[in-house]
Every structure is written in C-alpha cells, then in structure tokens.
Design an enzyme around this catalytic site. Sequence first.
Site, PDB file in Angstrom:
ATOM      1  N   ASP A   1     -10.480  47.722  71.994  1.00  0.00           N
ATOM      2  CA  ASP A   1     -10.055  46.328  72.128  1.00  0.00           C
ATOM      3  C   ASP A   1     -11.224  45.356  72.291  1.00  0.00           C
ATOM      4  OD1 ASP A   1     -10.598  47.161  74.696  1.00  0.00           O
ATOM      5  OD2 ASP A   1      -8.698  46.485  75.575  1.00  0.00           O
ATOM      6  N   ARG A   2     -12.408  45.876  72.621  1.00  0.00           N
ATOM      7  CA  ARG A   2     -13.556  44.965  72.769  1.00  0.00           C
ATOM      8  C   ARG A   2     -14.394  44.922  71.503  1.00  0.00           C
ATOM      9  NH1 ARG A   2     -16.036  45.191  78.803  1.00  0.00           N
ATOM     10  NH2 ARG A   2     -14.045  45.272  79.899  1.00  0.00           N
TER      11      ARG A   2
ATOM     12  N   ARG B   1      -6.839  52.658  87.002  1.00  0.00           N
ATOM     13  CA  ARG B   1      -8.034  53.395  86.573  1.00  0.00           C
ATOM     14  C   ARG B   1      -8.624  54.136  87.744  1.00  0.00           C
ATOM     15  NH1 ARG B   1     -10.830  49.219  82.312  1.00  0.00           N
ATOM     16  NH2 ARG B   1      -8.941  49.081  81.051  1.00  0.00           N
TER      17      ARG B   1
ATOM     18  N   ASP C   1     -15.315  49.280  71.956  1.00  0.00           N
ATOM     19  CA  ASP C   1     -15.352  50.084  73.187  1.00  0.00           C
ATOM     20  C   ASP C   1     -14.442  51.311  73.113  1.00  0.00           C
ATOM     21  OD1 ASP C   1     -12.926  48.755  73.318  1.00  0.00           O
ATOM     22  OD2 ASP C   1     -12.980  48.574  75.497  1.00  0.00           O
TER      23      ASP C   1
ATOM     24  N   SER D   1     -10.827  52.429  78.971  1.00  0.00           N
ATOM     25  CA  SER D   1     -11.580  51.459  78.192  1.00  0.00           C
ATOM     26  C   SER D   1     -13.064  51.800  78.052  1.00  0.00           C
ATOM     27  CB  SER D   1     -11.377  50.072  78.791  1.00  0.00           C
ATOM     28  OG  SER D   1     -11.899  49.097  77.937  1.00  0.00           O
ATOM     29  N   HIS D   2     -13.922  50.914  78.563  1.00  0.00           N
ATOM     30  CA  HIS D   2     -15.367  51.081  78.384  1.00  0.00           C
ATOM     31  C   HIS D   2     -15.972  52.002  79.446  1.00  0.00           C
ATOM     32  CE1 HIS D   2     -14.356  48.035  81.207  1.00  0.00           C
ATOM     33  NE2 HIS D   2     -15.564  48.115  81.745  1.00  0.00           N
TER      34      HIS D   2
ATOM     35  N   ASP E   1     -11.436  52.092  73.949  1.00  0.00           N
ATOM     36  CA  ASP E   1     -10.062  52.008  73.439  1.00  0.00           C
ATOM     37  C   ASP E   1      -9.904  50.991  72.312  1.00  0.00           C
ATOM     38  OD1 ASP E   1     -10.564  49.951  75.293  1.00  0.00           O
ATOM     39  OD2 ASP E   1      -8.441  49.722  75.760  1.00  0.00           O
TER      40      ASP E   1
HETATM   41  C1  VG1 Z   1     -12.902  43.627  82.873  1.00  0.00           C
HETATM   42  C2  VG1 Z   1     -13.225  42.315  82.197  1.00  0.00           C
HETATM   43  C3  VG1 Z   1     -11.938  41.611  81.794  1.00  0.00           C
HETATM   44  C4  VG1 Z   1     -11.111  42.545  80.901  1.00  0.00           C
HETATM   45  C5  VG1 Z   1     -10.885  43.856  81.620  1.00  0.00           C
HETATM   46  C6  VG1 Z   1     -10.155  44.864  80.762  1.00  0.00           C
HETATM   47  O1  VG1 Z   1     -12.165  43.378  84.054  1.00  0.00           O
HETATM   48  O2  VG1 Z   1     -13.998  41.497  83.029  1.00  0.00           O
HETATM   49  O3  VG1 Z   1     -12.256  40.424  81.143  1.00  0.00           O
HETATM   50  O4  VG1 Z   1      -9.880  41.963  80.595  1.00  0.00           O
HETATM   51  O5  VG1 Z   1     -12.129  44.429  82.008  1.00  0.00           O
HETATM   52  O6  VG1 Z   1     -10.837  45.109  79.569  1.00  0.00           O
HETATM   53  P1  VG1 Z   1     -12.836  43.329  85.509  1.00  0.00           P
HETATM   54  O7  VG1 Z   1     -11.693  43.115  86.461  1.00  0.00           O
HETATM   55  O8  VG1 Z   1     -13.549  44.629  85.693  1.00  0.00           O
HETATM   56  O9  VG1 Z   1     -13.804  42.200  85.484  1.00  0.00           O
HETATM   57  V1  VG1 Z   1     -10.875  46.679  78.960  1.00  0.00           V
HETATM   58  O10 VG1 Z   1     -11.562  46.631  77.437  1.00  0.00           O
HETATM   59  O11 VG1 Z   1     -11.642  47.409  80.178  1.00  0.00           O
HETATM   60  O12 VG1 Z   1      -9.268  47.126  78.911  1.00  0.00           O
HETATM   61 CO    CO Z   2     -11.141  48.167  76.319  1.00  0.00          CO
END
Ligand code: VG1
Ligand code: CO
Length: 544
Positions: free
Chosen positions: A282-283, A22, A278, A113-114, A280
């Site tokens: 998944d949340r 990312r 979110d 993602s978010h 994409d």
């Molecule tokens: C965050 C969350 C983690 C999740 C990841 C991807 O990661 O804490 O639980 O699996 O995002 O989710 P981090 O390393 O920033 O804490 V998503 O919906 O961003 O693909």
């Molecule tokens: Co996501």
Amino acid sequence: MQTDTIDTQPYNDQNPGTSGLRKKVRTFQQVGYLENFVQSIFDSLENYSGKTLVLGGDGRYFNREAIQTIIKMAAANGFGELIIGQGGLLSTPAASHVIRKYQAFGGLILSASHNPGGPDEDFGIKYNVGNGGPAPEKYTQSFYRRSQSITSYKIARFDDVDLDTLGSQQAGELKITILDPVADYADLMQSIFDFSLLKQTIGSGFITLLFDAMHAITGPYAKRILVDMLGASPESVINATPLEDFGGHHPDPNLAHARELAERMFGPEAPVFGAASDGDGDRNMITGSNIFVTPSDSLAIMAANAHLIPGYAKGIAGVARSMPTSQAVDRVAAHYKIPCYETPTGWKFFGNLLDAGRITLCGEESFGTGSDHVREKDGLWAVLFWLNLIARRRQSVADIVHEHWQKFGRDIYCRHDYEAVETSIADGIVEYLRAQLPALPGQSFGEYTVKYADEFRYEDPVDGSISQNQGIRIGFENGSRIVYRLSGTGTVGATLRIYLEKFEPDAAKHHQDAQEALAELIGLAEHFGEVKKRTGRAGPDVTT
Ligand code: VG1
Ligand code: CO
C-alpha cells in the site's frame, strides 16, 4: 461440518492501533491469541451469516498458518463464502478492490506492513468493512472491548484447505474460492491509466524504470503489470520474489531501506523513474534520476495533474491529507478551488470522505497515496500514476517537481523518528509538550512566532464522530509547523515521530537540502520536546 466451541481467557493487549493489531509473531502464537482476536471481530459484527469474507495477506511468516485457522473459524461462525488470494496472498489495495468488486461483507488482511517479518519479527491482522476500507474506530473499539471479556471461540473441524489451486471448493457449508491475487487488480489499473501510451513510452525507451518490490507482496503484481503488460524489461523489477522474512530486511520503501534502488537512482546512468513499495503493497516511494519526491509533494503533484490521467480526466472532487502531511496539497486545492480535508493519521479516516464523494485523492506523508478506486492507499497505483504523468508530460521527474514548486512554492519537509523509546520516557515527552501548549501562542523564537499550539481533534464531517488526541501541533505565523505524535503501529516500546515543515515561496531557495533548511525548526522541536535530552539519543533513528 463439526464445529467446536473452545474455552479461552482474554488477553489484555488486543487494542488495534493505526492499522489493525500488530504484535510480534510469538505473541500471535500464544494459545488462543489469534483465535481470540478473530472471534472478537466476528462477535462485534452483525448479520454476516451466509455472506462473503475476503481473506489474504502479505505472505509474511505465519500468514499461511493464520489463514487456515481463520478459514475454520469463519466456517464455524457462519460465513457463506471465503474469497482467498492464491497462496494466501493479497496486497492490501488488491484486498480492498476484491471486497468491493465481489460485494463481500468485509475482509481480513494479514499484514504488519513495512515492519520486518520472520519468527522473531512482526505479524498483524486487520478487518476491512464492506466499502473495502479499514474498519473505522467505532468498530476497532468494539473489537477491543470484546477481546477483554471473551470466554470462548468457535472453530470448525476439517482438513487444511489447499490455498494454491485456483477455483472453488466446498468445506461443509462453506464455499471457498481461491482467486488469482493479481488479475482483478490489474484490470482495475488498466481502467484508470493509459496502458497503450505507457507501453509505447516504455517501449520507445523514453521511460526507463526500476521498481523495488523489497521481497514483499508487490513482486507478482509488478511483474504482471510493469513487465508483462507494459513491456518493461524483467530486470526493471528487483527483489521480486516474496519471502516470509523479506530477506531479513524492513520492507519499508524509503531511501534508508530501499538501498539498492536509492544507490542506482542517485548514481550514474540512473533510470528515468524509480519506485518501491512496502510489505503489503500500500505504500510507495517515488524517485527520479537524482531526485527523491517527498510523499507530501507527490500527493500535491498528483492533485495538480490528475486531469492528465484518463481515470481522473473529469476532474477531482476534493482532496484530503493526514494532519502531519505537509500543506503542499492544500495549495493545489486552493488554486483549483476544491475542498481539502485534514484527517488524523491512518487510512480509516479517509473512507467516509471517499464514500461520500467529497474527495477523489488522498494521502499521507508516510509514503501513502490513493484515490477513490479502492479504500486503501495503493503503492502500484501511485507508480502507474507517475509513469502515466511522465508519459503525458514527456518530462523528467525532476522537471515535474521543480515546475510544481515554481508554481505553488515548496513545502520543505521531513520526519524524524525515534524508535523503541521506553514508553514512560515517550509519555513523559508528550506530557511535557502538552503542559506547554496553552502558553505558547504569541511567543516568538527567532523568526518563528507561534500562531497556535494544540492537540489535533477531528470531527468527521460525514458521520460526526470525534477522534481526540491525534498529535500535538505547533504552528507558526509563517506557515511552518512542528508536529509530534506517537506511532500506533510499532511493536517495541514507543516510536516518537516529529514532523517538520516550512513553506518556501522563493524559487531561488527551492534547491536547498531539507535538513539544512529546517535546521532552525529542528532546534525548536528539541527545545519544546527535549527528545534527545530525555531519550539520551544523539539524533533520530530514521529520517525521511
Ligand atoms: C504509520 C504511518 C501512517 C500509516 C500507518 C499504516 O502509522 O505514520 O501514516 O497510515 O503507519 O500504514 P503510525 O501510527 O506508526 O505513525 V501501513 O503501510 O503500516 O499499513
Ligand atoms: Co503498508
């Protein structure tokens, strides 16, 4: 088909984080940046010649452009077929399902993602393997290694592909199939949940609902499933049109970012059920009339009630949660005598457990829950799970949650995020904490006596692989915990997350505000980590 081999120079920052690579869009737009990473992935994979690759993204800015480049690179590298979501769109769970259903070799999912989208915001790319799940660390490490020595990439020469017309087309030797991004996923949901009961319960007015798609990928999915198939009113899906910049917002389903939803769910005449997903898809955030369900509680409640859902009526094999997720689900697992696994943060660690049939449900505190139906967390699946549960139990969200607490006790929980902290300061905090760990066990701080203080290390029970340094944990004799870890998804500086948890068995104390109930632990977290002091901040940027 003419293919070119283009000389390139390595970039030194292509190390995938918690969920793929990312970066800012402008980073991805550098000459050869996207191409280098995609070629590094292809170079690390073996025996894919003639096989199928799934391709889709969350529709954010740069999605279409990146897809055209990847199509031409996949052609030049010898894939036989590409399955692409119409318009270049696929939610992350739908991509996972498509990979599994069509037995593809793997897939590339384009999403941050978010994180916000747009020319000055974020983009991302990740590779999913043939089980439909995110590539395990041994893959992501080899992608990174390859990216550091790459000298050229391969790309085919043909016109941009029409991404919007359904059906198959041929580009040289490559077959390209554009598929409806929703249809297969909707079928899968119908095979798990009781759609006729849901239709009836929504139709009768017992369930009123509000779903916030946050101008992201789940808009079309929610409209098809909730409105067209289940009969919810069209107004029950808000912000349903995917936009390249998510309307300028963070497509992050929490009470801070899904503001309109939060206001309505905590206002007069709130619907029975409210949820958001979110960027994409998944949340998920689950709310009911005047109640917010923490993701950790949601996972525990799902595990305790899974037998009420047709897809899980036979019972669940086991559960798993990421380490910082609260221990609520552990209590359910202990009660039903099923295994419970604790994994590092990130969905890639659940894949082996799901494939081996050791677990059926899993989740993370970061608004992620899922099951063995795909190999990603799944936002709309969680929404349908809760709707099915409400319809079966004919109870409000609040009643379901409160009864759960009464039976199992409440794990009062919250997470504090300090965003865009200078990397050296964040690293300094981690070092400072690390240095204290050996001396902490046995020490008392008010009612809290330290039971263990360590850095989380995971040994995968299926393949024996080991992941070190997965977060600092300080656990207390009374079951409370403080966890610190650095985010692996941010794109600016470092994001420090502090996870706080306290077990409250006494039902008379279940209705406390989490921040108040956790005040002493929050103070201790500052005592150990000096986060406010060292960052100069008055408090966290985001509390969830
Ligand atoms: C965050 C969350 C983690 C999740 C990841 C991807 O990661 O804490 O639980 O699996 O995002 O989710 P981090 O390393 O920033 O804490 V998503 O919906 O961003 O693909
Ligand atoms: Co996501």
